[in-house]
Motif scaffolding. Sequence first.
Motif, PDB file in Angstrom:
ATOM      1  N   HIS A 112       0.838  -1.205   0.000  1.00 28.25           N
ATOM      2  CA  HIS A 112       0.000   0.000   0.000  1.00 28.25           C
ATOM      3  C   HIS A 112       0.868   1.247   0.000  1.00 28.25           C
ATOM      4  O   HIS A 112       0.595   2.205  -0.749  1.00 28.25           O
ATOM      5  CB  HIS A 112      -0.920  -0.012   1.231  1.00 28.25           C
ATOM      6  CG  HIS A 112      -1.851   1.165   1.286  1.00 28.25           C
ATOM      7  ND1 HIS A 112      -3.149   1.103   0.810  1.00 28.25           N
ATOM      8  CD2 HIS A 112      -1.678   2.437   1.750  1.00 28.25           C
ATOM      9  CE1 HIS A 112      -3.724   2.288   0.982  1.00 28.25           C
ATOM     10  NE2 HIS A 112      -2.850   3.106   1.558  1.00 28.25           N
TER      11      HIS A 112
ATOM     12  N   TYR B 170      -1.653  -1.031  -5.040  1.00 29.14           N
ATOM     13  CA  TYR B 170      -2.900  -1.298  -4.342  1.00 29.14           C
ATOM     14  C   TYR B 170      -3.522  -2.658  -4.656  1.00 29.14           C
ATOM     15  O   TYR B 170      -4.044  -3.310  -3.740  1.00 29.14           O
ATOM     16  CB  TYR B 170      -3.886  -0.162  -4.620  1.00 29.14           C
ATOM     17  CG  TYR B 170      -3.319   1.191  -4.230  1.00 29.14           C
ATOM     18  CD1 TYR B 170      -2.863   1.429  -2.943  1.00 29.14           C
ATOM     19  CD2 TYR B 170      -3.195   2.221  -5.166  1.00 29.14           C
ATOM     20  CE1 TYR B 170      -2.316   2.653  -2.578  1.00 29.14           C
ATOM     21  CE2 TYR B 170      -2.654   3.446  -4.826  1.00 29.14           C
ATOM     22  CZ  TYR B 170      -2.213   3.661  -3.528  1.00 29.14           C
ATOM     23  OH  TYR B 170      -1.668   4.860  -3.181  1.00 29.14           O
TER      24      TYR B 170
ATOM     25  N   ALA C 276      -7.934   3.736  -2.298  1.00 22.45           N
ATOM     26  CA  ALA C 276      -6.787   4.254  -3.056  1.00 22.45           C
ATOM     27  C   ALA C 276      -6.781   3.721  -4.483  1.00 22.45           C
ATOM     28  O   ALA C 276      -6.273   4.384  -5.407  1.00 22.45           O
ATOM     29  CB  ALA C 276      -5.490   3.878  -2.343  1.00 22.45           C
TER      30      ALA C 276
END
Length: 935
Positions: free
Chosen positions: A844, A849, A885
């Motif tokens: 991350h 992601y 994200a």
Amino acid sequence: MVDGVEFRMLGPVGVWHHGERLCPTNAQQRTILAMLLLTPAHVVTLAQLVTALWGDCPPASARNAIQGHVSRLRRLLDGIPGAELVTAGPGYRLNVPPESVDVHRFRRLVERAQAAEVPLDELLRTAVDLWRGPAFADVAGEWLAATAGPALEQERLAAVEELSRAELSAGHTGAAIGRLAGVVAEHPTRENAVALLMTGLHRAGRRTEALDVFRAARLRLTRDLGIEPSDELQRIHRAVLTDHAPPAAPPAPTGPRARQLPADVPYFTGRTAELAALDGLLRWRHAGVAVAVVSGAPGAGKTALTVHWAHRVADRFPDGQLFVNLRGFDTTGAAMDPADALRRLLAGLGVPASQLPAALDEQSALFRTVVAQRRVLIVLDNARDAAQIRPLLPGASGSLVVVNSRDQLTGLVAGHGATPLALGRPSASEAREFLAKRLGSERVAREPQASADIVESCGRLPLALAVVAARAVTNPRLPLAALAAELRESRDRLDALANGDSATDVRTVFSWSYRALGAEAARVFRRLGLHVGPDLGLSAAANLTGLPVARTRALIGELIRAHLIEEPVPGRYVFHDLLRAYAEELARDVESAADRHRTLRRLLDHYLHSARLADALVEPHRAPIRFEACADEVHVDEPTDRKEAQAWFTTERAVVLAAVDRAAAEGFAAHAWQLAWAIKPWLSRQWHRHDQVRAQRTAVAMATKAGDTAAQAVAHRYLADGFDRLGQHGDAEVDYQRALDLYRTVEDRIGQAHVELDVARMLDRQQRHRDAVHHLERALVLFRAEGHGVGEARTLAALGWEHAQLGQYDEALEHCRAALALLQASADRHGEAAGWDSVAYIHHQRGEYPLAIQCYERSLEMLQECGDRMGSARSLICLGESRLAAGETAGCRREWQRAMTLLTDLDDAAAAELTERLRLLPAAPPGADQRPGPG
């Protein structure tokens, strides 16, 4: 007030007339005046006045100085209407109308307001306005302000909160906000005031300020006290977050409802006046923390009275009833430390050990915070002195404390306004009434003279009467006259030992009852007196007796029927302290020194090897040590799984700690340090940090005495770990270095590696990540050189975490993957879940992601498999962050809603924070991100 005369203590101390201060001008005289005004029309002894002025270090001229000050104060008070200072017995008494003393007028106004169905603003406002500064603002010495001052300040704060609550209910929001802002600024962790201030700000449309108040309070609570905000404060926070209208004023906080009172006393009789006196305290608890001190001779029935009364009024204290035996007059001399008592009280109120502060004053502050605005009954049994009690007193009104002691505890009476209740012997009629209830009125009526003789031989003491009654009940055909004759004979034989103490009467009865036992039961009674802790289980008892468990159980049953020992819960046995002292005396007189030594050795073997087996289940990867040999005839408890092992430690914790001390005192050095070694992992996991430090200090001393260098190294390492958990990092560093030196002396490289790993963990908690990496690299070299796979895996995982904190993600990922390979080989699913969580965190942070999502899902699956609900909730939050994200807004919402389902039951503050984050999430476009998440 009489003719405009007012006696003040809530601020500067003195006498005022129509607003003008008259006297005294001398600070020492003001101290004496304040002491007398705390209990008007009651005698304050010369000794109490000496303590108030000079504490524990009075000058040789203290008594003469007091007499001089009193003489001058008497002259100053001459001519003041309603005031009379007189010499009375061992001290002095000031006769003044209580309504002319600001403290008592304040309490009366608060009581009247709280007794009304609707709080009366004017009464409370008048009460609060009586304060003109800190109580005892200008007296001499620190004792008075330090003892009585904090309790009075808590009463003031409680009154301010009640007034603010009334103002909010009446719609006077501005006045309440102004008043509460000052309280919260001075007491930022006082949750009731914070809740009221947040409510007022929200009602005034100042929502952002209300949220700021909560964030500041939560920071101080978690940082200073180690606890999360209360359920009620978090509920108000959620209401502000969602902009729902809060109530006109928040109710008082609620919490776990402890029900710790021992069973009510059967056949309780008499004590009408004493019960009425205790009933009278109920009306005063709303004006402050009501405290009663029940004092009396051993065996007078202090515990029976207070427990019986506590059951009668338990419904008046819906927030809980707490009970702690402080063991103030334990035969071993090991009175309970106030910190230990606070930990027990806080545990009863639902505060986990992991959230307890390190220092005594911080624990006491936390206790007052948790109890504030609750209605709790606290029974403190068998107290030694006032110093043991003071940290255990709540600060706010509504609760009631009853203290039992052989001592009169005059320090509590003088310094905290405690109500003294001296418990004498029951009357002859009350004692006969007890016998009639226990034996049947017809049996007693048939032999009135014998009944009277029994009462007289027992000295009317309840404990002695209970023992005799037990003998009579188990021998229903035995005439009471025969029992009375036996008692007279016993008394004649013991007359030479008479010393005027009530214990002599009890000892007479004990001797008589003991001689009535069979030989085996008498031997069991003596041997049980050699036990080391506050209670004992059946297998421990069997090791003391040297008999099979079944036979021991049968003989203990005979002792229970004779009222010589109690079984408060199935399989756990407890002595009254006088009976234990008598049993110990018999063991010393009857058993040879060699037999006593062998008996204690069997008992210590029992606890050591039971703890060893339990520890092997709690911490299966721990490197073993060589234990003292266990004799063949010793009964050992053998838990079969981790759950049973944890339950064993929970039950036996106090006894094992006492066994460490007893082993050290009796010369069993190896047993002492090995017992401390065996219980250490469980103490650490349960966050019993103070117990860990206490046990390991003894272990260090005993390992040193035994000349065992390897044992010294382990003990210093575990002592350092305890200091680290308490936040005493300087002490921890000293002991870690000592452990490292000792491990080097014995060339134990695995031990050295463990020290390096422990030091790294300590440095991580201090945010010293680079220093932590340095120690972990040394640990890794040592573990690998010795082929220690578990140590290597843990060190690699720690290295991965530290490098990630430093932003060195390539190295972090390399270490985590190496750790995962070793964790998978050892089938450690929970450890593997943590490893995948770290790998996900790294991905991350690197912006990868999709990989982060995959790793979090894998970690989540393992956490759910292990039943780790909090870990699962945290993993779901992180998973949602990675989805967000990655542009998967709907997926983020889905994961966070799943986390909310778990957090609602686990952590209200985290749930409230996540609610706000969910509220701020942008809506996903129609049809976007519709793929299902993991099950």
